[in-house]
Each structure stands twice: as C-alpha cells, then as structure tokens.
Design an enzyme around this catalytic site. Sequence first.
Site, mmCIF file in Angstrom:
data_model
loop_
_atom_site.group_PDB
_atom_site.id
_atom_site.type_symbol
_atom_site.label_atom_id
_atom_site.label_comp_id
_atom_site.label_asym_id
_atom_site.label_seq_id
_atom_site.Cartn_x
_atom_site.Cartn_y
_atom_site.Cartn_z
ATOM 1 N N ARG A 1 4.987 -12.894 9.639
ATOM 2 C CA ARG A 1 5.641 -11.641 9.304
ATOM 3 C C ARG A 1 6.969 -11.550 10.043
ATOM 4 O O ARG A 1 7.196 -12.222 11.037
ATOM 5 C CB ARG A 1 4.757 -10.451 9.645
ATOM 6 C CG ARG A 1 4.512 -10.234 11.138
ATOM 7 C CD ARG A 1 3.879 -8.863 11.415
ATOM 8 N NE ARG A 1 2.809 -8.532 10.523
ATOM 9 C CZ ARG A 1 2.770 -7.429 9.765
ATOM 10 N NH1 ARG A 1 3.743 -6.561 9.796
ATOM 11 N NH2 ARG A 1 1.756 -7.174 8.998
ATOM 12 N N GLU B 1 0.864 -1.170 0.000
ATOM 13 C CA GLU B 1 0.000 0.000 0.000
ATOM 14 C C GLU B 1 0.908 1.229 0.000
ATOM 15 O O GLU B 1 1.789 1.344 0.850
ATOM 16 C CB GLU B 1 -0.897 0.004 1.249
ATOM 17 C CG GLU B 1 -1.845 1.173 1.221
ATOM 18 C CD GLU B 1 -2.773 1.248 2.432
ATOM 19 O OE1 GLU B 1 -2.793 0.295 3.244
ATOM 20 O OE2 GLU B 1 -3.459 2.271 2.543
ATOM 21 N N LYS C 1 4.166 0.866 9.788
ATOM 22 C CA LYS C 1 4.325 2.096 9.011
ATOM 23 C C LYS C 1 3.750 3.298 9.762
ATOM 24 O O LYS C 1 4.278 4.395 9.659
ATOM 25 C CB LYS C 1 3.621 1.945 7.656
ATOM 26 C CG LYS C 1 4.522 1.335 6.590
ATOM 27 C CD LYS C 1 3.878 1.377 5.223
ATOM 28 C CE LYS C 1 2.942 0.217 5.040
ATOM 29 N NZ LYS C 1 2.444 0.065 3.666
HETATM 30 P P1 ATP Z 1 2.597 -2.315 8.195
HETATM 31 O O1 ATP Z 1 1.848 -3.247 9.067
HETATM 32 O O2 ATP Z 1 4.044 -2.195 8.515
HETATM 33 O O3 ATP Z 1 1.950 -0.986 8.058
HETATM 34 P P2 ATP Z 1 1.378 -3.411 5.897
HETATM 35 O O4 ATP Z 1 1.184 -4.865 5.959
HETATM 36 O O5 ATP Z 1 0.200 -2.564 6.138
HETATM 37 O O6 ATP Z 1 2.623 -2.998 6.775
HETATM 38 P P3 ATP Z 1 1.537 -3.312 3.074
HETATM 39 O O7 ATP Z 1 2.039 -2.219 2.240
HETATM 40 O O8 ATP Z 1 0.112 -3.617 3.045
HETATM 41 O O9 ATP Z 1 2.009 -2.977 4.534
HETATM 42 O O10 ATP Z 1 2.395 -4.620 2.830
HETATM 43 C C1 ATP Z 1 2.767 -5.089 1.570
HETATM 44 C C2 ATP Z 1 3.164 -6.511 1.669
HETATM 45 O O11 ATP Z 1 4.258 -6.657 2.572
HETATM 46 C C3 ATP Z 1 2.047 -7.373 2.192
HETATM 47 O O12 ATP Z 1 1.976 -8.550 1.419
HETATM 48 C C4 ATP Z 1 2.451 -7.676 3.611
HETATM 49 O O13 ATP Z 1 1.962 -8.899 4.021
HETATM 50 C C5 ATP Z 1 3.961 -7.648 3.523
HETATM 51 N N1 ATP Z 1 4.539 -7.278 4.813
HETATM 52 C C6 ATP Z 1 4.310 -6.161 5.522
HETATM 53 N N2 ATP Z 1 4.970 -6.181 6.687
HETATM 54 C C7 ATP Z 1 5.659 -7.345 6.716
HETATM 55 C C8 ATP Z 1 6.535 -7.973 7.656
HETATM 56 N N3 ATP Z 1 6.840 -7.381 8.823
HETATM 57 N N4 ATP Z 1 7.040 -9.178 7.339
HETATM 58 C C9 ATP Z 1 6.747 -9.763 6.177
HETATM 59 N N5 ATP Z 1 5.928 -9.246 5.255
HETATM 60 C C10 ATP Z 1 5.380 -8.046 5.510
HETATM 61 MG MG MG Z 2 -1.541 -3.529 4.682
#
Ligand code: ATP
Ligand code: MG
Length: 560
Positions: free
Chosen positions: A265, A38, A275
């Site tokens: 994760r 995102e 984020k």
């Molecule tokens: P955050 O929780 O840090 O805000 P998010 O999951 O909302 O991160 P996205 O931009 O939606 O962020 O994530 C993009 C991809 O990265 C998704 O497939 C998500 O599952 C993966 N991802 C995000 N954080 C992690 C992590 N800590 N470990 C592994 N994969 C991750």
């Molecule tokens: Mg997300």
Amino acid sequence: METPDKEKKSLNFIESIIEEDIRNKKHETGIHLRFPPEPNGYLHIGHAKSICLNFGLAQEYNGKCNLRFDDTNPAKEDVEYVDSIKEDIKWLGFTWDEGPYYASDYFDKLYEWAVKLIKEGKAYVDEQSQEVISEQKGVPTRPGIESPYRNRPVEESLALFEQMKNGDFEDGTKVLRAKVDMTSPNMHMRDPIMYRILHSEHHRTGNKWNIYPMYDWAHGQSDFIEGITHSLCTLEFEIHRPLYDWFLDQITENNYRPRQIEFARLNLSYTVMSKRKLLQLVEEGIVNGWDDPRMPTISGLRRRGYTPESIRNFADRIGVAKRDNVIDVGLLEFSVREHLNKITDRVMAVLDPVKVIITNYPEGQSEDVELINNPEDENSGSRMVPFGREIYIERNDFMEDPPKKFFRMGPGREVRLKGAYIIKCEDYKKDEAGNITEIYCTYDSETKSGSGATRKVKGTLHWVSAEKAIDAEVRVYDRLFLDEDPDGHKEKSFKDFLNPESLTELKNCKLEPSLKNAKPGDKFQFQRLGYFCVDPDSTNDRLIFNRTVPLRDSWAKKNR
Ligand code: ATP
Ligand code: MG
C-alpha cells in the site's frame, strides 16, 4: 508497430504475472480487474494508487476494470460516499465500462451459496458470543478449540440461518461460520465468520437483510461473479489468500478462479491515510470537510490545485512493490510542481502589499507593459499589464537595514520591476508601530524591459499597479502534520503533531487585473511565490485563491 519505449521499460511483478497469463492464454476473454472501495469515506491518495494501477493495467492490456462498491457494512456506509467516489475516479481520468457494481447486488447469490455450504456440512450456525469464539480460536502456535455447535445437524443450521435472515434474532447472538480447520496455523482458516446479524438499514437494500456477509466471504465471490481475473489488494490481505481460495473452491468446480495478488500500500510521510482518522479530522472540525485542501483525499488535492495528470504521474513514479515502504510526500509535491510548471501562466500577485510611490513618474500617467504568459509554452502568448506611478510590492521584499546579500529593496538600492523599469529607493515612511507604510522611489526611464536597455541590477521584484489591482484572499496551505510519521508514536496521538500553521489566511492581497475573470479551478504561477488556484468558494465579488505548493520544497531544507 512495436513501441521501443515499452520494451525498454521493465515490467513490474504484476505486469509479469499478467503477461505470462496472456502468453499461456489463461483467460480467453482478456484480463479483468476491479477497484473495490468501501463507501465509508472519501477516496485518498492511497486509493489513487490502486485506481491508477487497476484501471491502468486494464488500459495497458486491453482488458476491463470494474468499479465495485464493497458495501457489506451498512452501519458506516452512505450514498454521499458513493457519489464522491464516482466523481473522483472520473476526475482522475478513468471510466468503467458497465456498472458500477455493488457487492450488495450479490447478497442473494451469496446467501444461496452459504446455504449450499451448510448443506454440504461446510458451514454451521454458532450461538456463542464473539468473546468465546475468539478465545477458542486461541493462538497460532496451538490448535484452537472447536465450538460445541460445530457438528450440529445440518437441518438445525439451515433453519437457524433462515431465521437469522428473517430477523428473528438480536444482533450479535448468532453467526454463520465456515467449517475449515481449527488447527490451522493461519488464524483466518479457524472457522471464519461468514455472516453476522445486523439490524441495520442498508443504503441500497433498505431493510431487506438482517444478516450481512463478512469481507472474506463477499470479496472473492464477488470477483468470481464478475469474472475478475486478477484481484489486486494490499499486503495485509496476503494472509487471507488461503481463505479466499478455499471459499472459491467450495462454490465452483470449473477451472476459472480469480487470482488474488497483493502489493504494498502507499504510505506517505507527514500524512495520515486511514479513512477512520480522516473521518475524525472532519468530524472534530480540525479540517473544513473531506475536501479541505490539507486533506490527502482526492477531493482535497483537487481543491488544492492538483491536476489528474500530476497524480497519475506520481502513481507511475512510485510503481508497485511487494514490500511496505514510505514515500516522501515531497515526491507528490514535486509531481504537481512539475506539471503546473508546464501548463500555468505566470502572473503577478502581491500577498502582503506595501505601497511604492514612484515620485518622478508623471502623475495621472500610466502605461501597459508586455509580459510573457508561460516561457515553458511558446503558444501561450503574452499579455499587457498596467503600470503606473503607484504600485504594490511584497512587504518582505523591503528591508530598512538589509544585509549585503539581500538583493531586493532597501534604502538607496536599485531593483528591477519585472517587465518594467529599474527603480531606486529614495525614502520611506513608518507608522507609530514601526510598520512601513510607504516607500518612495525614482525610476530610470531608460531601462524599460524589452526596449534594448542594457543596464542590469541583481534583484527583480514582482509588483502590481495600485490603481488597477484587484483584491483577493489567499489561503496559504502547508502540510497538516509536523512529524514525518504522525501515526507512528505509541504514547501520542496523530493529533499531537498537527501543524498550527497549516493554513494562513491572507485577506488583503493585490492581483494584476488580468485575473479578474479567473474561474474556480483555474491555476496560475504567482511569480516568485508558487502555484495557486481559484477556490470553488469564490464568487464574482470575492476571489479566493489556494496555494497548491510553493515554487521550491522548503521542507527539504528545514529537515536536513
Ligand atoms: P483505509 O485503510 O484507508 O480505510 P481501505 O483499504 O479500508 O482504506 P477500501 O475502500 O477498502 O479502503 O479500499 C479500496 C481499495 O483501495 C482496496 O483495493 C485497497 O486495497 C486499496 N487501497 C486502500 N488504501 C490504499 C493505499 N494506501 N495504497 C494502495 N491501495 C490502497
Ligand atoms: Mg477496506
């Protein structure tokens, strides 16, 4: 040819699934993954794990991996983030074949499918408030209460949905809900919201839309449109999987379905990764931007001196698991140390200089001594480093009254200057405040390194010529948080655990002259001190280095 290495390496659970699908010829056109960020912030090391996993699997199995921006929430998204995400993925060493893709490109198709669902009696417009809706959803152990709008005529929902799209209603006054099951123990199946009204300008679709799809509605359908075979996501989406499958069942009758697979994760000790919290650090000025070298963002790690290889090795090392766990941040630091050890030249830099005058070295004389660039790389060669009567050494390499085990410099003691001579401390001078200002030594001209000299002393110090040294600033970075789990304290904020010494700025450092032409991003080992790289803020007359990591893990000891 079979590669024996590959055979020996045991498969992780995702590779096992993929290999079984390949054996069963489940996907005629090969496997197809995607990385769906995102664009609401910069990528962090957790994303790097997901990038290495998705793009890595595509490489391993000769498949494809799409970059898809999951841009369904215009309020928080921005092109700045889109650009940084593309840059970071490329820097990590991955490319996408076509695209990048955007969930917003599918808004029309999603709208069309939503209309189809309404027509089939599988979706309805609800006019209740958010609070009432969640109250009616209730708790998993008891069935929820059906909305009074649940069984309204299809025509009514169709007309209202169109008006929602056209912008006839205010934010939050209506939603489109899927008609699934208000009695399901899985709360996500209790008539989930598909669309909300949002009069918000989108960075790509402008003001075209007044309604935006929810994640659950957008994600699986986007996977479907792109022909994704394996849709990898983190564990918290496991509970969404029945809904992911339910939506797909509504839009297609053929056999092809993307399959959602969840993995753990990445969590890192001494690190916050969400984020939202990283944004807070940036917005409150606690760090100097998303690429501050203390941030766990990919751009921060890059600026800190991490290499793409070191991050990919780290991702490899931690593997993928089905259970949440916490990885020691020391392992990330180990990975970069390991790589930089192989590739960097060893150079001499004195961060906190004190002057040494070699009183028996002829005034006006100087010479060059030869130093090997990188003992780990026989092709790296050697260079000449100027030596003279006045040099700088590290202030903490001298003690007025050293204990026995201190093998560095003290009154009457001998040390070797790396690549040069053995010198003996004869005297020293202090200012009124008690600071050492000059140290007086004599050198033994028979002890030049490489000349076959046999006399040995215990300590070897790094040094630079006072006359020829160049000036630099060095930013010594350390971990941003003092607590192993800064996010894990109920009564305290992660900000309560900030390390006040996460950045020390040293303004008066002296470097050997070979570093004069170092360019932003160039990496070195400063002998005895650690790995350092040139900061992008450097200019021709202002050289700034960042410390990537010290030579050894000082935290491991501290916390034992
Ligand atoms: P955050 O929780 O840090 O805000 P998010 O999951 O909302 O991160 P996205 O931009 O939606 O962020 O994530 C993009 C991809 O990265 C998704 O497939 C998500 O599952 C993966 N991802 C995000 N954080 C992690 C992590 N800590 N470990 C592994 N994969 C991750
Ligand atoms: Mg997300």
